[in-house]
Design an enzyme around this catalytic site. Structure first.
Site, short mmCIF file in Angstrom:
data_model
loop_
_atom_site.label_atom_id
_atom_site.label_comp_id
_atom_site.label_asym_id
_atom_site.label_seq_id
_atom_site.Cartn_x
_atom_site.Cartn_y
_atom_site.Cartn_z
N VAL A 110 0.84 -1.20 0.00
CA VAL A 110 0.00 0.00 0.00
C VAL A 110 0.88 1.25 0.00
O VAL A 110 0.61 2.22 -0.73
CB VAL A 110 -0.93 0.01 1.23
CG1 VAL A 110 -1.79 1.28 1.25
CG2 VAL A 110 -1.81 -1.23 1.24
N GLU A 111 1.93 1.22 0.80
CA GLU A 111 2.76 2.40 0.96
C GLU A 111 3.63 2.69 -0.24
O GLU A 111 3.82 3.85 -0.63
CB GLU A 111 3.64 2.24 2.21
CG GLU A 111 2.89 2.32 3.53
CD GLU A 111 2.48 3.74 3.87
OE1 GLU A 111 2.75 4.66 3.09
OE2 GLU A 111 1.89 3.94 4.94
N SER A 112 4.21 1.65 -0.84
CA SER A 112 5.27 1.90 -1.83
C SER A 112 5.36 0.89 -2.96
O SER A 112 6.26 1.00 -3.79
CB SER A 112 6.62 1.90 -1.10
OG SER A 112 6.88 0.60 -0.56
N PHE A 140 -7.24 3.70 4.15
CA PHE A 140 -5.97 3.01 4.35
C PHE A 140 -6.14 1.56 4.78
O PHE A 140 -5.49 0.65 4.26
CB PHE A 140 -5.13 3.78 5.38
CG PHE A 140 -3.68 3.39 5.38
CD1 PHE A 140 -2.84 3.76 4.34
CD2 PHE A 140 -3.16 2.67 6.44
CE1 PHE A 140 -1.51 3.40 4.34
CE2 PHE A 140 -1.82 2.31 6.45
CZ PHE A 140 -0.99 2.67 5.39
#
Length: 760
Positions: free
Chosen positions: A189-191, A294
């Site tokens: 999700v982040e990167s 998120f």
């Protein structure tokens, strides 16, 4: 930090796995039983969101995107085909297409909200999406909440492949902390498991830590940025996630807090109770689309990544990156270490991604005490276990900078610091005319750096290197988008050997300077360079290039060349020979200055702006010695306290600041200089902080033009920078040095750089 032992564990985990496992087990068995049984519930309220993100990750590539409702993600109006290229023209075409689509569906929704019947099949389809929710109020609200989301299928697939290198180790670390191992899928999700990921606002690494949060758990400075190290950053993420869970009690809230912050989620929980109620009703400050989605994104990413072959077909994951770790007992040159171990620098960096560019380029050493990882299947382990004493230094290389003042020239600055002009130009990516501006902070390359990259220069359009009176802030003017600053492209370089002793310049460096001076076509600098070279020689012969100068540039006569210098220049006929055997200087590639370069010299990406020096030092009546500084962008009292190794409260007392009172840009502050930290060290730390911010950003992004924003009532620079421009404040300051950013007035114009990600 709440648990001091966590920091200790992070610094020395390699020798304390058993302790970590025990502490993790204690934490695990102290968790609520419900968390163990069902750590990641999929609530009915978020099932449409999870389905939406699964489609984004596994169905739609980056050449497609969805126009959808910001709050009800099951309301998807259209699939758009977009360009997946890096140029600014494609970005504008995509933006125009997305805006046109948004306006089209906004008009449809407002038409339907007014009670009109659908006019065609498209409007019938849009109305059908709402079903029994199609009230006029709901349709009007939807008209203002149309959002575009690009597909990520291809990038997610690449991330799954990359994750093979560290996924097993990440899961093991999470288990050591007593955490569910499925949290290992959060970096998707982040990167997208991009180890070089760096956001426009400064989040770095696969876990996307911002600098302020990351410094609570990791080393982040000019030499190391452990956010970029997948292993060290996973230890930090595990600590943060565990603290979030301890404070919030369940994983939906703890994971959301990873994005939104634990304090904000505690406030949301106190107002609305459980996670579903928060998602339905909470509208706290900065609880926007990213925070609201998120946890749903995590659930979708976990599903797709754990079942990757179902969604993408057979995949060949990167092999697990196994390593052996040693602790360095001294400061070490990375290049020397690589040569000793028989591996290249790139391999060492691949296993130690927290090492920053200054270490890779030889500007800094790998620090003492660093846990260096080496390929486990290489014969390097034996060599690394007993490094020779000659390779180990007891001190780090120091950084030096000089703040340009009116009347300075690059030539004078180089001479004053005992370095060659060519080295100074290369270290700061100065253009072919060595143009500098008052207020720039030039990096002074170390005289003992292992290599100097000689910046190319050219005589085309050459002129004097006198510092400009002020940055050409008024240029470029209209139209709204200006040409990209040509300084974004680094000049061509060639390697030059030579390591002058401190305060001296070698004969070869002086000869290089003479060539550069010739390209700059300034007779005074040519003469001074000739005299400098002559003084650097000790074998009884001098430069004869002046003979060529005299023949080719008779207009130099009467231009201020000192007779003694001219005589020295003409004293020999051995033009470029460096010895009696006829060896010659290395060839020098000259960079041709672009026509727009003087107008954009103020935005040289290699040069930091701002007043980073201590302005004044005083001895107070009580015997204390203090210095006075001006607050620069991206600085806090916490930064100053860190650089001075004192508590923040001491700075507040010294300046009479009550707790909670913020500092403002350009405010004059006192700092203590009698607490063991020298003024020079404070200034060095301050410079390195700003330099690292800019180096990291420009390594990931390039400026592809400049647009103009006119300030509206109610605007403030922090909101504009973070939300409107999505750019760091220092970059806005760099392009607007004449504006007082914290005192904007309606009608002020802000030059906003158009930023594009660099291709990797």
């Amino acid at each position: 930090m709440k648990f001091a032992w966590c920091t200790h564990f992070l610094r020395s985990w390699s020798g304390a796995v058993g302790v970590a496992a025990l502490l993790g087990a204690l934490f695990f068995f102290s968790c609520p039983t419900g968390v163990q049984a069902e750590p990641f519930p999929v609530y009915d309220e978020i099932k449409p969101k999870v389905a939406f993100w699964k489609d984004i990750y596994s169905r739609y590539p980056s050449t497609q995107g969805l126009l959808h409702d910001r709050f009800d993600l099951d309301l998807v109006y259209a699939v758009l085909e977009v360009e997946n290229t890096w140029d600014n023209a494609a970005r504008r075409r995509n933006r125009n297409q997305i805006n046109a689509g948004r306006e089209e569906y906004r008009a449809i929704l407002l038409h339907l909200a007014a009670g009109h019947a659908p006019r065609n099949a498209k409007e019938e389809r849009v109305l059908a999406l709402f079903g029994d929710r199609a009230s006029p109020e709901r349709l009007r609200r939807a008209a203002d909440n149309i959002r575009f989301q690009r597909g990520l299928k291809d990038r997610f697939r690449e991330g799954v492949i990359r994750s093979g290198a560290y996924l097993a180790q990440i899961k093991e670390i999470l288990r050591q902390y007593g955490l569910p191992e499925d949290l290992a899928y959060l970096p998707h999700v982040e990167s997208s498991f991009n180890y070089e990921a760096y956001s426009r606002l400064g989040a770095a690494g696969i876990w996307q830590f911002m600098r302020a949060t990351g410094r609570q758990y990791m080393t982040i400075d000019y030499v190391l940025d452990e956010r970029r190290d997948p292993i060290r950053a996973t230890h930090a993420a595990a600590q943060l996630l565990r603290e979030n869970h301890q404070r919030l009690g369940n994983w939906p809230l703890a994971i959301t807090a990873y994005n939104h912050g634990a304090t904000g989620m505690i406030r949301a929980r106190n107002q609305h109770g459980d996670y579903p109620s928060i998602i339905r009703h909470y509208s706290g400050n900065r609880f926007g689309f990213a925070s609201r989605n998120f946890y749903s994104e995590f659930l979708a990413a976990r599903e797709v990544a754990k079942n990757a072959e179902r969604y993408f077909g057979p995949l060949d994951l990167e092999p697990q990156r196994r390593s052996h770790e040693i602790v360095l007992s001294g400061y070490v040159s990375l290049a020397e270490l690589a040569a000793h171990l028989g591996v290249d620098v790139a391999t060492l960096h691949r296993y130690n991604q927290g090492l920053r560019e200054p270490v890779l380029q030889g500007e800094k050493y790998v620090p003492k005490g660093y846990h260096l990882r080496l390929p486990a299947d290489q014969p390097t382990v034996r060599l690394a276990s007993a490094l020779p004493d000659t390779m180990l230094r007891q001190a780090q290389r120091r950084s030096a900078f000089y703040t340009v003042r009116r009347g300075d020239t690059a030539w004078e600055i180089a001479r004053r610091h005992g370095v060659s002009l060519s080295a100074l130009m290369a270290a700061n990516q100065l253009n072919s005319r060595a143009t500098i501006y008052a207020g720039q902070n030039l990096r002074i390359p170390g005289v003992d750096e292992p290599a100097v990259m000689l910046a190319a220069a050219s005589g085309a359009g050459a002129g004097k290197t006198r510092v400009a009176e002020a940055p050409p802030a008024q240029e470029p003017t209209a139209p709204a988008t200006a040409a990209a600053p040509p300084v974004e492209a680094a000049p061509e370089v060639v390697a030059v050997a030579g390591e002058p002793a401190p305060g001296q310049v070698t004969e070869q460096a002086a000869a290089e300077d003479y060539q550069v001076a010739g390209a700059l076509a300034d007779p005074r600098e040519v003469a001074a360079a000739g005299a400098r070279l002559a003084s650097a020689r000790d074998n009884g012969w001098s430069l004869a290039m002046a003979e060529r100068v005299a023949e080719s540039r008779p207009d130099y006569v009467g231009e201020g060349v000192a007779p003694e210098a001219a005589g020295e220049l003409l004293s020999s006929r051995r033009a470029l020979s460096l010895s009696g055997n006829g060896s010659r200087l290395p060839a020098m590639t000259m960079a041709v200055a672009g026509a727009g370069e003087p107008a954009t010299g103020a935005v040289n990406p290699a040069v930091v702006w701002g007043n980073l020096s201590v302005e004044e030092v005083r001895d107070l009546a009580d015997g204390r010695r203090v210095g006075y500084i001006r607050v620069e962008v991206e600085e806090t009292l916490g930064h100053y306290a860190d650089w001075l190794s004192i508590p923040t409260q001491e700075l507040r007392r010294l300046n009479g600041f009550p707790f909670g009172r913020p500092i403002r840009l350009e405010q004059r502050l006192m700092i203590p200089l009698d607490r063991g930290v020298e003024q020079a060290f404070f200034e060095e730390q301050r410079y390195e902080y700003h330099k690292s911010l800019e180096e990291d950003f420009y390594a990931a992004y390039r400026v592809d033009g400049v647009e103009t924003y006119r300030v509206r009532p109610g605007d403030n620079i922090w909101q504009l920078s973070h939300d409107e421009f999505e750019l760091p404040l220092w970059l806005i300051r760099k392009y607007n040095p004449e504006l007082v950013l914290d005192r904007l007035r309606p009608g002020d114009e802000i030059r906003v750089p158009v930023v594009l990600a660099r291709q990797r």
